[in-house]
Design an enzyme around this catalytic site. Structure first.
Site, mmCIF file in Angstrom:
data_model
loop_
_atom_site.group_PDB
_atom_site.id
_atom_site.type_symbol
_atom_site.label_atom_id
_atom_site.label_comp_id
_atom_site.label_asym_id
_atom_site.label_seq_id
_atom_site.Cartn_x
_atom_site.Cartn_y
_atom_site.Cartn_z
ATOM 1 N N HIS A 1 -5.326 7.082 -1.327
ATOM 2 C CA HIS A 1 -4.722 5.748 -1.301
ATOM 3 C C HIS A 1 -5.454 4.955 -0.228
ATOM 4 O O HIS A 1 -5.304 5.227 0.951
ATOM 5 C CB HIS A 1 -3.230 5.859 -0.973
ATOM 6 C CG HIS A 1 -2.479 4.570 -1.162
ATOM 7 N ND1 HIS A 1 -1.136 4.460 -0.929
ATOM 8 C CD2 HIS A 1 -2.885 3.337 -1.557
ATOM 9 C CE1 HIS A 1 -0.737 3.224 -1.178
ATOM 10 N NE2 HIS A 1 -1.796 2.524 -1.559
ATOM 11 N N PRO B 1 -7.352 -7.454 0.847
ATOM 12 C CA PRO B 1 -8.678 -7.884 0.392
ATOM 13 C C PRO B 1 -9.561 -8.442 1.493
ATOM 14 O O PRO B 1 -10.777 -8.523 1.327
ATOM 15 C CB PRO B 1 -8.367 -8.954 -0.664
ATOM 16 C CG PRO B 1 -6.997 -9.407 -0.358
ATOM 17 C CD PRO B 1 -6.271 -8.237 0.214
ATOM 18 N N ASP C 1 -5.075 5.257 -5.854
ATOM 19 C CA ASP C 1 -4.975 3.800 -5.759
ATOM 20 C C ASP C 1 -6.062 3.342 -4.790
ATOM 21 O O ASP C 1 -5.938 3.510 -3.581
ATOM 22 C CB ASP C 1 -3.574 3.415 -5.256
ATOM 23 C CG ASP C 1 -3.419 1.913 -5.038
ATOM 24 O OD1 ASP C 1 -4.363 1.165 -5.341
ATOM 25 O OD2 ASP C 1 -2.345 1.496 -4.557
#
Length: 617
Positions: A405, A410, A482
């Site tokens: 993960h 961003p 993820d």
């Protein structure tokens, strides 16, 4: 309750259904009365894009984009066009009808739309194409109802319905979680709804509508996309030397992160873990995968829920929480999320498992120790990867399954790329060490033969001697999780292509030792399972973001894809605001793939010693 005002028209415009809107010039301002905005054709407006208000929450543990908040940075969000208009005033021009085919609905860039004081008796559902609307004024018309599809306009902050003939508000408008002002005065509306707005405000009414809205029709089951024909599958099933296994990957949205502040469009009862956990478990159990890799699993639910229920289905598990648990009290650390890997214990033996704490591994690198960016950006993140080394009990085939993960923000693309690089280096080390382990000795045969009458060849390749691996790249490898990274990203490029240059834009001009002086490389020959048929449309779905963040990577020299779990029915998605909802318990989508093991390339047999004819004497 909002007071009624008559807005002065900023754009003098005639009925768009009678006269086409023609472009005038390229300058102008929004609805502030300072100058007149230009009229823009539908085609040019579409090309210019639409405004972007990006939803990100700093405390959200996983999603690249969370539903509420206004911070620029969404990786795929269209940016607001320069020098163009975003408000359109069509008020007071006696419009009687707006057909569904109106060019108005191609103006997807609109933020403010005024249709007040006309003679409208209905609003077409196509208004939902204007997804960026923040203000919609429908006051002073002859509306008896408003379309329930208005609930799709989740960016709305102001909705004015003054002086119509409305008797109720559709419960589907409960998804308007950002709505701050709802004007309903001057309508013969349900007194209970009017009283709620007057006494408790717009948010209370929206919450009431959201929690009382009937559940929509569930989507049809997701179908598997097969990459092999039915006859090929039957042949594989009949061949005892063919090994197959399935992998499921799922960010389940941890209990602590599933709040109404983060997911205000989801009914509170559907957001509660008590409701969601059963849907998560049902999804996992329905696929009955050999390996299940979950992210955002907190310690308490791993121990008390997943381990308990999945053990009944032949699963054993490996769990590691994120690094922050070390600094917390016993009570608080139970709510820290982490990665859980489950496997079919009757089929596989867990040989070893390794925790990779990215911040710890970074600290151990000599080329990172004097890097300010490492201290300021990497060390503050507590994300992890878990490497599990397995061996098939029947065939002796080894398999490495990695569950990870990565960081979500961003604006930290460099950190994601560094985390991916650190993970791959640790995987390569673990794989090379695993390859050095001697093969498992064959099971001794009893004098009387198998007691149950089954031969060694009856079960998945058990008649073969266990394979020998010359190095780590020969061991089948799965790297899933993820990644919080879309396809055009440094992380995707590094994993899929095996390298990124030292000056890659995703390093964002930060310095990370050899990574930014020599670039990144690996020799694992990875490929995304879904890329074999084209990446799935999305694995994360919220009002602010729809895209792929989760992947199942596999080593192409020794694995091949048989099938991948398909997408959610598109007609269902087109009517959904985002996940989680009553049918999907996480903002992420479960992904799964079936693989087959390619047999190792056997070394050529030793040449027999030459036989010479006996010489005559």
């Amino acid at each position: 309750m909002a007071s009624r005002t008559v807005q002065k028209s900023a754009i003098t415009i005639t009925n768009p259904n009678a006269i086409a809107i023609k472009p005038l010039d390229t300058n102008g301002t929004a609805k502030d009365g300072l100058s007149t905005p230009p009229h823009t054709s539908a085609s040019s407006a579409t090309l210019n894009g639409s405004p972007s208000t990006v939803s990100i929450q700093a405390d959200h543990p996983s999603a690249t984009v969370a539903p509420i908040g206004d911070i620029q940075g969404r990786p795929t969000a269209p940016k607001p066009p320069d020098n163009t208009w975003t408000s359109l005033d069509m008020g007071g021009v006696h419009i009687k009808n707006i057909p569904p085919t109106s060019g108005l609905f191609s103006f997807s860039f609109l933020i403010n739309l005024y249709l007040n004081h006309n003679a409208l008796t209905s609003i077409p559902a196509e208004i939902t194409k204007l997804r960026h609307l923040e203000l919609l004024d429908l006051s002073g018309n002859s509306l008896v109802t408003v379309p329930p599809e208005l609930g799709m306009l989740t960016s709305l902050k102001e909705l004015y319905l003054f002086d119509n003939h409305l008797t109720t508000i559709p419960p589907e408008l409960g998804t308007l979680h950002q709505l701050q002002t709802l004007g309903i005065e001057g309508n013969p509306i349900d007194p209970a709804l009017k009283h709620m707005v007057q006494e408790q405000g717009t948010p209370a009414l929206i919450a009431h509508l959201r929690d009382s809205c009937p559940a929509p029709v569930p989507p049809p089951p997701r179908m598997w996309n097969n990459l092999v024909t039915q006859s090929e599958r039957e042949n594989m099933q009949a061949d005892p030397n063919v090994e197959t296994f399935t992998v499921l990957c799922y960010n389940i949205l941890c209990e602590k992160a599933a709040t109404s502040r983060m997911y205000g469009y989801t009914p509170s009862w559907a957001l509660a873990w008590k409701y969601r956990k059963d849907l998560v478990l049902k999804e996992i159990q329905s696929h009955d995968a050999d390996f299940v890799c979950l992210q955002e699993v907190d310690s308490a639910n791993y121990e008390e829920f997943f381990l308990e229920h999945l053990s009944d289905q032949d699963y054993s598990g490996v769990y590691w929480p994120k690094s922050r648990y070390k600094t917390m009290s016993d009570a608080d650390r139970r709510m820290v999320d982490g990665c859980a890997t489950f496997y079919k214990s009757s089929k596989y033996t867990l040989v070893e498992n390794h925790l990779v704490e990215f911040s710890t591994v970074a600290m151990q690198r000599s080329d990172f120790k004097k890097t300010d960016d490492m201290f300021n950006r990497v060390l503050g993140k507590d994300h992890i990867a878990v490497i599990c080394l397995f061996e098939n009990k029947e065939s002796g085939t080894r398999l490495i399954v990695v569950n990870t993960h990565l960081h979500w923000d961003p604006s930290f693309r460099d950190v994601k790329l560094v985390q991916a690089a650190l993970m791959i280096e640790e995987v390569e080390k673990a794989a090379n060490n695993f390859a050095k382990y001697p093969p498992r000795p064959p099971a001794p045969a009893s004098a009387g033969g198998p007691s149950n009458g089954a031969s060694a060849s009856d079960n998945n390749a058990s008649s073969r001697p266990p394979p020998i691996y010359s190095d780590g790249t020969k061991i089948p490898l799965i790297v899933c999780g993820d990644y919080n990274s879309i396809q055009p990203s440094g992380v995707y490029e590094f994993l899929s292509q095996g390298s990124v240059p030292a000056d890659h834009p995703d390093f964002m001009a930060h310095l990370y030792g050899k990574y930014t002086s020599e670039g990144l490389r690996h020799k694992l020959n990875l490929k995304s399972a879904y890329s074999t048929v084209g990446e799935i449309p999305f694995t994360n779905f919220t009002p602010g973001f729809e895209g792929v963040l989760d992947y199942i990577w596999f080593s192409t020299p020794n694995l091949a894809v048989n099938a991948v779990l398909g997408e959610v029915d598109r007609s269902y998605i087109d009517k959904a605001v985002g996940f989680p909802n009553v049918h999907f318990p996480s903002d992420h989508l479960c992904i799964a793939a079936e693989f087959r093991v390619k047999p190792p390339k056997e070394s050529p047999p030793h040449r027999p010693p030459p036989v010479f004819p006996e010489s005559s004497r």
